[in-house]
Design an enzyme around this catalytic site. Structure first.
Site, mmCIF file in Angstrom:
data_model
loop_
_atom_site.group_PDB
_atom_site.id
_atom_site.type_symbol
_atom_site.label_atom_id
_atom_site.label_comp_id
_atom_site.label_asym_id
_atom_site.label_seq_id
_atom_site.Cartn_x
_atom_site.Cartn_y
_atom_site.Cartn_z
ATOM 1 C CD GLU A 247 -3.045 -0.929 0.399
ATOM 2 O OE1 GLU A 247 -3.167 0.144 -0.221
ATOM 3 O OE2 GLU A 247 -3.822 -1.880 0.258
ATOM 4 C CB CYS A 248 3.132 2.533 -2.347
ATOM 5 S SG CYS A 248 3.973 0.956 -2.049
#
Ligand code: NDP
Length: 501
Positions: A247-248
């Site tokens: 999850e960037c």
């Protein structure tokens, strides 16, 4: 005032290296925490293996009871938890409370829906395999390593932790070095409702502790943080074939169509861009506004944003920049945009007074400026004029990030949302998807892959286990050396009839 980065202190009496977490509003020490070494991490994962067996053995009902008890305990201690989050991140009391409201919503959803999403069920066996019964269940992976950021130190990790636990895994959590106390609070409260084994364990420290977790033999790493660190995590996990959820970052657009409720769009853009000091992965970074409503939108945004003030008091509109290094990123984006001809209609370089940054609204920002291409992660908003909503969609889809987006349109909201290449879209609102337990959360492109929240978020922490059970012998069985040419002729005829037309 200069912000201080967390620092290691001398070894404590027990020989353990410790570091301080600091209040970014004052620079004061909130608490000291151990720097977990590679051996500490390995030991935590080893203990979690036994805990995982116990936890999986409780079954869906047993785990739901414990997770519900944990949620209630967190609600009971909400004020204390909010103060800790505010102390470590500096965020305003209401921003921390909003975060905690979503934490308990997701814990509730994950615990309630795990059995239905993951439990054993019959699936159709198909025409060729009519004599078989087929069943499918999603089993826990074992031990999940969770690595979290500082901007939502409770919500983002719980998006992984809550769903991984509901799916039957034990978890070893490495919080950001800026918010270790929040990680410790999560593990300590969980241990009160699950005292038997360390089913949720927190290991504190710096990037090296996170790297040690990647190499520790866990069954999956769920990482939330920057794209740059996400790449390192992926590379480290490749060596041991450890699966990864990433999850960037994001550069989320808010699209304002010609037929939008411009007042509502401006309100949403200001809140979505500035709350939590703009330190929101899926916050609004850029507004792409149709020419027909651009002037009205800019006037409304200017008026609203100019009124907001950051501060250290609990009722400030928003708090400081939590991570000292981020201030320079914000400064460089604003300076680069202004150097290239952009105009600041609210604030400017003078708005940057560490640890606070006042609202900055930029217009006429060139497409290749950093403020238009990179994640700024500050209380800034770029407003870009586009011909119409279709051009806005084209521009949004051309971006390397693809986390979330918002669309404001009275008549075309869903149509425009369907054309956006990103993980999540809010129509006539911002960030709404993050509060809906059933909706998966995650991105594409440089924003990462895999999902937290919803059924996908539960399955992310499982492996599918399929069973095909023979109920009676088939009239035609091609899967044996006893098949004759007659069997194969009949099978092929059946295949042609069933699937060839
Ligand atoms: P970082 O990438 O700097 O750090 C994230 C976590 O990774 C921290 O716990 C960090 O530890 C750890 N870490 C650092 N180096 C390594 C390594 N080599 N191996 C393993 N772990 C490591 O991100 P930030 O904490 O600065 O968080 C902000 C970023 O997170 C933004 O880009 C934001 O968009 C993104 N984010 C994404 C969300 C999403 O759901 N898509 C949600 C929230 C934030 P340490 O802090 O000790 O260095």
């Amino acid at each position: 005032m200069t912000q201080l980065a967390p620092t290691t202190s001398a070894r404590a009496d027990d020989g353990q290296k410790r570091f301080a977490s600091l209040d970014p509003r004052t620079g004061e020490v909130v608490a000291h925490h151990p720097v977990a070494s590679e051996a500490d991490v390995r030991e935590a994962v080893r203990a979690a293996r036994d805990a995982a067996v116990f936890w999986a053995g409780l079954g869906f009902d047993g785990r739901r009871a414990r997770l519900d008890a944990w949620r209630k305990l967190l609600v009971k201690r909400l004020d204390e938890f909010q103060q800790l989050i505010s102390a470590e991140t500096g965020k305003s009391a209401d921003d921390a409370r909003t975060e905690l409201a979503l934490v308990v919503e997701h814990l509730h959803w994950a615990a309630k829906h795990a059995a239905k999403a993951l439990g054993k069920r019959k699936v159709p066996s198909g025409m060729l395999m009519y004599n078989f019964a087929a069943t499918l269940e999603y089993r826990p992976l074992g031990v999940v390593g969770v690595i979290g950021p500082w901007n939502y130190p409770a919500l983002t990790p719980v998006g992984s932790i809550g769903y991984a636990l509901a799916a039957g895994n034990a978890v070893v959590f490495k919080p950001s070095e800026f918010t270790p106390g929040v990680g410790v609070f999560l593990a300590e409260t969980f241990a009160q409702v699950v005292p038997e084994y360390p089913v949720l364990r927190t290991v504190t420290g710096f990037g090296e502790t996170g790297a040690a977790l990647c190499a520790s033999g866990v069954d999956k790493i769920a990482f939330t943080g920057s794209t740059a660190t996400g790449r390192k995590v992926l590379a480290a996990c490749a060596a041991s074939l450890t699966p990864v959820l990433l999850e960037c970052g994001g550069k989320d657009p808010l699209i304002v169509a010609e037929d939008a409720d411009v007042k509502a769009a401006a309100e949403a853009a200001v809140w979505g861009g500035i709350f939590n000091a703009g330190q929101t992965c899926a916050g609004v970074e850029v507004a792409l506004v149709a020419d027909a409503v651009y002037d009205e939108f800019v006037a409304l945004v200017t008026r609203k944003a100019a009124k907001l003030r950051p501060g250290g008091e609990p009722d400030a509109d928003f708090g400081p920049i939590t991570m000292p290094g981020q201030v320079e990123v914000i400064r460089s984006h604003v300076a680069d945009a202004l150097d290239r001809g952009a105009r600041a209609v609210v604030g400017g370089l003078e708005s940057i007074r560490p640890p606070y940054v006042e609202p900055v609204v930029l217009v006429d920002v060139p497409d290749d400026a950093k403020a238009a291409t990179e994640e700024t992660f500050g209380p800034t908003l770029v407003v870009t004029r586009v011909a119409d909503a279709d051009e806005a969609v084209r521009r949004a889809n051309a971006h390397k990030y693809g986390l979330g987006a918002s669309v404001f349109s009275r008549n075309r909201g869903e149509e425009l949302a369907d054309r956006l290449r990103c993980g999540m879209v809010s129509v006539n609102s911002v960030l709404a998807y993050a509060s809906v337990g059933a909706l998966p959360f995650g991105g594409v492109g440089d924003s990462g892959f895999g999902r937290i929240h919803g059924e996908d978020g539960l399955r992310e922490f499982t492996f599918a286990h399929s069973v095909a059970r023979k109920r009676f012998p088939a009239l035609l069985n091609p899967m044996t050396y006893d098949r004759g040419s007659r069997t194969m002729r009949h099978v092929l005829r059946m295949v042609r009839v069933l699937y060839g037309r």
